[in-house]
Design a protein around this motif. Structure first.
Motif, short mmCIF file in Angstrom:
data_model
loop_
_atom_site.label_atom_id
_atom_site.label_comp_id
_atom_site.label_asym_id
_atom_site.label_seq_id
_atom_site.Cartn_x
_atom_site.Cartn_y
_atom_site.Cartn_z
N TYR A 253 5.28 -1.55 8.75
CA TYR A 253 5.59 -0.41 7.57
C TYR A 253 6.46 -0.78 7.30
O TYR A 253 7.22 -1.59 7.34
CB TYR A 253 5.84 0.50 9.18
N LEU A 254 6.91 0.17 5.92
CA LEU A 254 7.89 0.47 5.37
C LEU A 254 8.64 1.03 4.97
O LEU A 254 8.20 2.10 4.97
CB LEU A 254 7.53 -0.32 3.92
N HIS A 255 10.28 1.48 5.12
CA HIS A 255 11.11 2.65 5.84
C HIS A 255 12.07 2.08 4.57
O HIS A 255 12.64 0.99 3.83
CB HIS A 255 11.59 2.91 6.91
N LEU A 256 12.68 3.37 3.37
CA LEU A 256 14.30 2.29 3.05
C LEU A 256 15.14 2.35 4.79
O LEU A 256 14.98 3.57 5.48
CB LEU A 256 14.84 4.28 2.58
N ASP A 257 15.63 1.52 3.34
CA ASP A 257 17.26 0.62 5.44
C ASP A 257 18.39 1.68 4.70
O ASP A 257 19.10 1.67 4.15
CB ASP A 257 16.89 -0.14 4.51
N ASN A 258 18.09 3.08 4.99
CA ASN A 258 19.24 4.47 4.95
C ASN A 258 18.92 4.71 6.22
O ASN A 258 18.69 4.57 6.63
CB ASN A 258 19.18 4.55 3.73
N ASP A 259 20.27 5.76 5.91
CA ASP A 259 20.59 6.70 6.96
C ASP A 259 19.07 7.72 7.51
O ASP A 259 18.90 7.86 8.55
CB ASP A 259 21.98 7.37 6.58
N LYS A 260 18.58 7.81 6.32
CA LYS A 260 17.45 8.85 6.80
C LYS A 260 15.99 8.25 7.24
O LYS A 260 15.01 8.48 7.28
CB LYS A 260 17.04 9.30 5.40
N LYS A 261 16.03 7.25 6.72
CA LYS A 261 14.82 5.22 6.99
C LYS A 261 13.20 6.47 6.56
O LYS A 261 12.92 6.40 7.08
CB LYS A 261 14.89 5.72 9.01
N VAL A 262 13.59 6.82 5.71
CA VAL A 262 12.49 7.57 4.61
C VAL A 262 11.08 6.53 4.90
O VAL A 262 11.02 5.32 4.49
CB VAL A 262 12.51 7.77 3.08
N PHE A 263 9.87 7.14 4.82
CA PHE A 263 8.52 6.36 4.98
C PHE A 263 8.54 6.26 4.07
O PHE A 263 8.44 6.75 3.34
CB PHE A 263 7.69 6.78 6.49
N LEU A 264 8.04 4.46 3.82
CA LEU A 264 7.39 4.63 2.18
C LEU A 264 5.76 4.10 2.18
O LEU A 264 4.86 4.90 1.85
CB LEU A 264 8.21 3.30 1.71
N LEU A 265 5.73 2.70 3.22
CA LEU A 265 3.92 2.70 3.38
C LEU A 265 4.38 2.08 4.33
O LEU A 265 4.45 1.90 4.77
CB LEU A 265 3.89 1.58 2.14
N ALA A 266 2.42 2.06 4.35
CA ALA A 266 2.45 1.59 5.57
C ALA A 266 0.68 0.54 5.67
O ALA A 266 -0.16 0.58 4.12
CB ALA A 266 1.29 2.70 6.80
N GLY A 267 1.31 -1.00 5.81
CA GLY A 267 0.06 -1.68 5.77
C GLY A 267 -1.12 -2.20 7.09
O GLY A 267 -0.50 -2.19 7.49
N ARG A 268 -1.89 -2.44 7.01
CA ARG A 268 -3.00 -3.12 8.30
C ARG A 268 -3.93 -4.23 6.87
O ARG A 268 -5.02 -3.34 6.22
CB ARG A 268 -3.75 -1.94 9.28
N LYS A 269 -4.76 -5.19 7.98
CA LYS A 269 -5.76 -6.20 7.79
C LYS A 269 -7.14 -5.47 7.97
O LYS A 269 -7.25 -4.45 8.99
CB LYS A 269 -5.65 -7.12 8.12
N ARG A 270 -7.80 -4.86 7.35
CA ARG A 270 -9.08 -4.70 7.58
C ARG A 270 -10.23 -5.69 8.19
O ARG A 270 -9.75 -7.07 8.03
CB ARG A 270 -10.13 -4.26 6.24
N LYS A 271 -10.78 -5.63 9.67
CA LYS A 271 -11.25 -5.77 10.38
C LYS A 271 -12.17 -7.09 9.70
O LYS A 271 -12.59 -7.90 10.25
CB LYS A 271 -11.87 -5.48 11.40
N LYS A 272 -13.43 -5.92 9.14
CA LYS A 272 -14.53 -6.81 8.92
C LYS A 272 -14.90 -7.79 7.38
O LYS A 272 -15.97 -7.56 6.87
CB LYS A 272 -15.81 -5.44 8.89
#
Length: 347
Positions: free
Chosen positions: A131-150
């Motif tokens: 998970y990627l968040h802004l590193d500030n007071d609000k910790k706003v979510f930006l992106l998520a990443g995950r490896k595909r299984k197949k």
């Protein structure tokens, strides 16, 4: 002994808070070209560029003293100076998430983020979610990443929704794909595969970046060598679209064939061996606190002081990721994800 750790004074103590901004300020760039011009490949620079340059320049000269001392044991004077002059992190507005994560960082602003790795659940050990968040007071979510299984090769989906990491979902915003060896990676946006393109190719996916890892004499055990290839910027500071129609036209092939029109080559900054700590060190100015082979800084060879991106460990499953113009969040996050990949990971 060959992990990239922050230099001793920067890893602890006051530097952690005080100095965190200065690594991304292009300190000596008065004498060089404005770093922005290093990334421009198309057209003439726009007229108003001079005025844009002023704001960061003021901070560059102010922060010159702390920068010079940064590898010595910090003196009291330094932290006081930094405290007086260091502006608070700029407020970053994320109105439209999809737009924000694909937009280059504003010139002169470092976008500071935090990457967390979630290994919970049955198969998360093999397929953690990042998970990627802004590193500030609000910790706003930006992106998520995950490896595909197949997937035959490593293939990471990148989404603007932390709960929907499906390829067909409307939150899919990009992907990272590796070669069979796991040493070369390409980052795509969410456009269509060339096989399924419109007649006019307008919906074909863009390549946003490519990453090449070279083994060194120690295999991957020593400091890694990374080459990052990104599209250049046009006169309006927008990314030049690179939409390959087949695999022979992508960023990697252009780079291999030295066909560098509209393409920029970046490298990781070479760490320096430190006898005192018996390790390779890079100065992350307090943004990185744990030694790890994954820690890196990406620079342009013409201005190694301008940090385009830096990434490093701050806890077992937490990392800081800071990026500057011309990168966008998707490019930086995907470059960071490539460094987690199995064939490279040797902690």
């Amino acid at each position: 002994p060959c992990l990239l750790c922050p230099p001793p004074p920067a890893a602890t103590g006051s530097d952690e808070e005080d100095d965190s901004d200065s690594s991304t300020k292009p300190i000596r760039s008065e004498k060089k070209k404005n770093p922005v011009s290093l990334f421009q490949t198309g057209g003439d620079p726009p007229k108003e560029k001079k005025t844009k340059k002023k704001a960061p320049k003021a901070t560059e000269s102010e922060e010159e003293t702390p920068e010079k001392n940064s590898n010595r044991k910090g003196k009291g004077k330094k932290s006081k100076k930094a405290k007086e002059e260091r502006p608070p992190s700029p407020v970053i507005e994320v109105d439209n998430l999809e737009e924000f994560v694909l937009q280059p960082a504003p010139q002169g602003v470092t976008i500071k983020c935090r990457v967390t790795r979630d290994k919970k659940g049955m198969d998360r050990g093999l397929y953690p979610t990042y998970y990627l968040h802004l590193d500030n007071d609000k910790k706003v979510f930006l992106l998520a990443g995950r490896k595909r299984k197949k997937s035959k090769t490593s293939n990471y989906l990148i989404s603007i929704d932390p709960t929907d990491l499906s390829r067909g979902g409307e939150n899919f915003i990009g992907k990272l794909r590796s070669n069979l060896m796991g040493t070369k990676f390409t980052v795509f946006d969410n456009g269509a595969n060339p096989d399924r393109a419109n007649a006019d190719w307008s919906n074909v996916r863009q390549e946003l970046s490519a990453v090449v890892y070279e083994t060194n004499v120690l295999g991957f055990k020593g400091p890694r060598k990374m080459t990052v290839i990104i599209p250049g910027m046009n006169a309006d500071h927008e990314r030049v679209p690179i939409r390959p129609r087949n695999d022979n036209d992508g960023l990697l092939m252009r780079w291999q064939n030295r066909n560098m029109d509209n393409v920029i080559e970046l490298h990781n900054k070479a760490p320096v061996w430190n006898d005192e700590t018996q390790s390779y060190v890079l100065n992350f100015h307090g943004r990185v606190t744990h030694a790890s082979v994954k820690n890196f800084q990406i620079v342009h060879s013409s201005d190694p002081d301008y940090i385009v991106m830096q990434f490093g460990r701050v806890a077992d499953d937490a990392f800081t990721m800071d990026y500057n113009y011309p990168l966008c969040a998707v490019q930086a996050f995907a470059i960071a994800l490539s460094s987690f990949d199995g064939k490279l990971a040797c902690e």
